[in-house]
Design an enzyme around this catalytic site. Structure first.
Site, PDB file in Angstrom:
ATOM      1  N   SER A 103       0.841  -1.229  -0.048  1.00 49.24           N
ATOM      2  CA  SER A 103       0.154   0.223  -0.102  1.00 49.24           C
ATOM      3  C   SER A 103       0.806   1.344  -0.181  1.00 49.24           C
ATOM      4  O   SER A 103       0.462   2.219  -0.256  1.00 49.24           O
ATOM      5  CB  SER A 103      -1.030   0.142   1.253  1.00 49.24           C
ATOM      6  OG  SER A 103      -2.239  -0.701   0.744  1.00 49.24           O
ATOM      7  N   TYR A 152      -1.828  -3.155 -10.903  1.00 56.10           N
ATOM      8  CA  TYR A 152      -1.829  -2.756  -9.687  1.00 56.10           C
ATOM      9  C   TYR A 152      -1.081  -3.531  -8.791  1.00 56.10           C
ATOM     10  O   TYR A 152      -0.487  -3.037  -8.088  1.00 56.10           O
ATOM     11  CB  TYR A 152      -3.255  -2.926  -9.205  1.00 56.10           C
ATOM     12  CG  TYR A 152      -3.463  -2.520  -7.710  1.00 56.10           C
ATOM     13  CD1 TYR A 152      -3.305  -1.277  -7.147  1.00 56.10           C
ATOM     14  CD2 TYR A 152      -3.878  -3.759  -6.920  1.00 56.10           C
ATOM     15  CE1 TYR A 152      -3.566  -1.290  -5.763  1.00 56.10           C
ATOM     16  CE2 TYR A 152      -4.036  -3.643  -5.590  1.00 56.10           C
ATOM     17  CZ  TYR A 152      -3.841  -2.196  -5.076  1.00 56.10           C
ATOM     18  OH  TYR A 152      -3.818  -2.108  -3.715  1.00 56.10           O
ATOM     19  N   VAL A 159       0.880  -3.917   3.796  1.00 58.94           N
ATOM     20  CA  VAL A 159       0.800  -5.088   4.666  1.00 58.94           C
ATOM     21  C   VAL A 159       2.373  -6.046   4.354  1.00 58.94           C
ATOM     22  O   VAL A 159       2.304  -6.982   5.043  1.00 58.94           O
ATOM     23  CB  VAL A 159      -0.228  -5.991   3.783  1.00 58.94           C
ATOM     24  CG1 VAL A 159      -1.568  -5.206   4.485  1.00 58.94           C
ATOM     25  CG2 VAL A 159      -0.427  -6.115   2.593  1.00 58.94           C
ATOM     26  N   LYS A 212       0.728   3.088  -3.081  1.00 60.90           N
ATOM     27  CA  LYS A 212      -0.602   4.116  -3.355  1.00 60.90           C
ATOM     28  C   LYS A 212      -0.254   5.617  -3.208  1.00 60.90           C
ATOM     29  O   LYS A 212      -0.798   6.445  -4.021  1.00 60.90           O
ATOM     30  CB  LYS A 212      -1.696   3.912  -2.333  1.00 60.90           C
ATOM     31  CG  LYS A 212      -2.003   2.532  -2.440  1.00 60.90           C
ATOM     32  CD  LYS A 212      -3.111   1.966  -1.210  1.00 60.90           C
ATOM     33  CE  LYS A 212      -3.839   0.494  -1.242  1.00 60.90           C
ATOM     34  NZ  LYS A 212      -4.589   0.211  -0.332  1.00 60.90           N
ATOM     35  N   TYR A 263      -4.076   2.971   7.627  1.00 59.55           N
ATOM     36  CA  TYR A 263      -5.326   2.470   7.628  1.00 59.55           C
ATOM     37  C   TYR A 263      -6.270   2.980   8.443  1.00 59.55           C
ATOM     38  O   TYR A 263      -6.414   4.214   8.700  1.00 59.55           O
ATOM     39  CB  TYR A 263      -5.203   0.817   7.985  1.00 59.55           C
ATOM     40  CG  TYR A 263      -4.288   0.064   6.884  1.00 59.55           C
ATOM     41  CD1 TYR A 263      -4.627  -0.014   5.675  1.00 59.55           C
ATOM     42  CD2 TYR A 263      -2.974  -0.226   7.603  1.00 59.55           C
ATOM     43  CE1 TYR A 263      -3.513  -0.451   4.931  1.00 59.55           C
ATOM     44  CE2 TYR A 263      -2.147  -0.776   6.693  1.00 59.55           C
ATOM     45  CZ  TYR A 263      -2.338  -0.820   5.382  1.00 59.55           C
ATOM     46  OH  TYR A 263      -1.569  -1.698   4.544  1.00 59.55           O
TER      47      TYR A 263
END
Ligand code: GLU
Length: 309
Positions: free
Chosen positions: A65, A193, A263, A68, A245
């Site tokens: 992540s 992705y 993660v 992102k 998160y």
């Protein structure tokens, strides 16, 4: 310049490492199960180009992540703020990163922010290029530029492992396709992705990326501008509001810096005008954040008054 190992930082790592035993490595992406839950390493890059570190900083991990934030920056460069936020919102969700629930509750449907999976998939959809390969090379080249390391590559094993098991992300994509948020082939978007999430590096690379965000888009030793200041500002704001998160609120209180976790156990930190930080500790807490990484940041923040608030 080689990174200096720091005795003081090592003491903090030893203290924080005690918490690895309360966490668990991610296993929903099968290839991530191989990580050693006891690992913990950290690197800190300062604007003068000096670096300090502790732990086994040669260990590589995938961005997951954390990528992102980087694709958000590239999409903002490619498409502009107005276009990006027509498709993706600004607000934290309070839900787990892979939740589908708010997509259905919002009318018209729109992922609430670019840090949850739905929002990140919509952002990756915006990355320009002639083909999936071309778009991936643009993402990878941007990461290499940010890290100041042209050897950064992606793990084919992790990408494949996630691609083959991404049933939830596939459902998010189909839901968004139905609602006109994305309009490309879902398998192709997932291919892109999962490769983006599988870009692999060590904490030094990650800390250098953090430093560019901390310095508002400029690599301070070369003075090269890698992204507009406005783009860096938007990305850092999302790191504060949604970077950890659905634990971002507590993190803002306890640590108070722009950060994003993944993660795989990575955490990037961008302490405005001060330094960039990269952490790797694959044992995660129940929300998906590196359990010892969080502890390490909490200790550092208290000891060196890092909180922005
Ligand atoms: N590739 C992961 C996924 O989409 C990233 C999740 C994360 O690091 O939070 O599930």
């Amino acid at each position: 310049m080689p990174c200096q190992s720091s005795e003081k930082l090592n003491e903090v790592v030893i203290e924080a490492k005690k918490f690895t035993k309360y966490g668990k490595v991610a296993d929903y992406i099968p290839a991530l199960k191989k990580a050693n839950p006891n690992d913990l390493s950290v690197a800190i890059y300062q604007p003068d180009g000096t670096c300090i570190s502790a732990g086994d900083i040669k260990k590589k991990f995938t961005l997951q992540s954390i990528s992102k934030v980087i694709t958000l920056a590239l999409a903002l460069i490619d498409c502009g703020e107005k276009f990006v936020f027509k498709k993706v919102g600004y607000e934290p969700t309070g839900d787990p990163f892979n939740s589908i629930v708010k997509l259905e509750l919002n009318n018209p449907s729109k992922p609430l922010n670019p840090m949850i999976n739905a929002g990140a998939l919509a952002v990756t959809h915006m990355i320009k290029g002639h083909s999936i390969e071309d778009r991936f090379i643009r993402i990878l080249t941007f990461v290499q530029e940010l890290a100041g390391n042209s050897n950064v590559a992606y793990s084919q094993e992790v990408a494949k492992s996630e691609f083959e098991s991404s049933f939830l992300n596939r459902s998010l994509c189909y839901f968004m396709k139905q609602h006109g948020i994305i309009n490309e082939d879902v398998e192709e978007l997932l291919d892109l992705y999962t490769k983006q999430c599988a870009i692999e590096m060590d904490c030094l690379d990650l800390a250098r990326i953090g430093l560019v965000f901390a310095m508002n888009g400029v690599e301070p030793t070369t003075k090269k501008r890698i992204m507009p200041a406005e783009v860096a500002r938007i990305c850092k704001t999302f790191m504060v509001t949604c970077g950890m998160y659905n634990a971002s609120g507590e993190f803002a209180v306890r640590v108070g810096i722009p950060a994003k976790s993944g993660v795989s156990g990575g955490i990037i930190g961008a302490i405005p005008h001060r330094f960039g930080l990269g952490i790797f500790g694959p044992a995660l807490d129940e929300k998906g954040n590196s359990i010892a990484g969080l502890k390490l940041l909490e200790i550092l923040s208290t000891k060196y008054s890092l909180s922005m608030f």
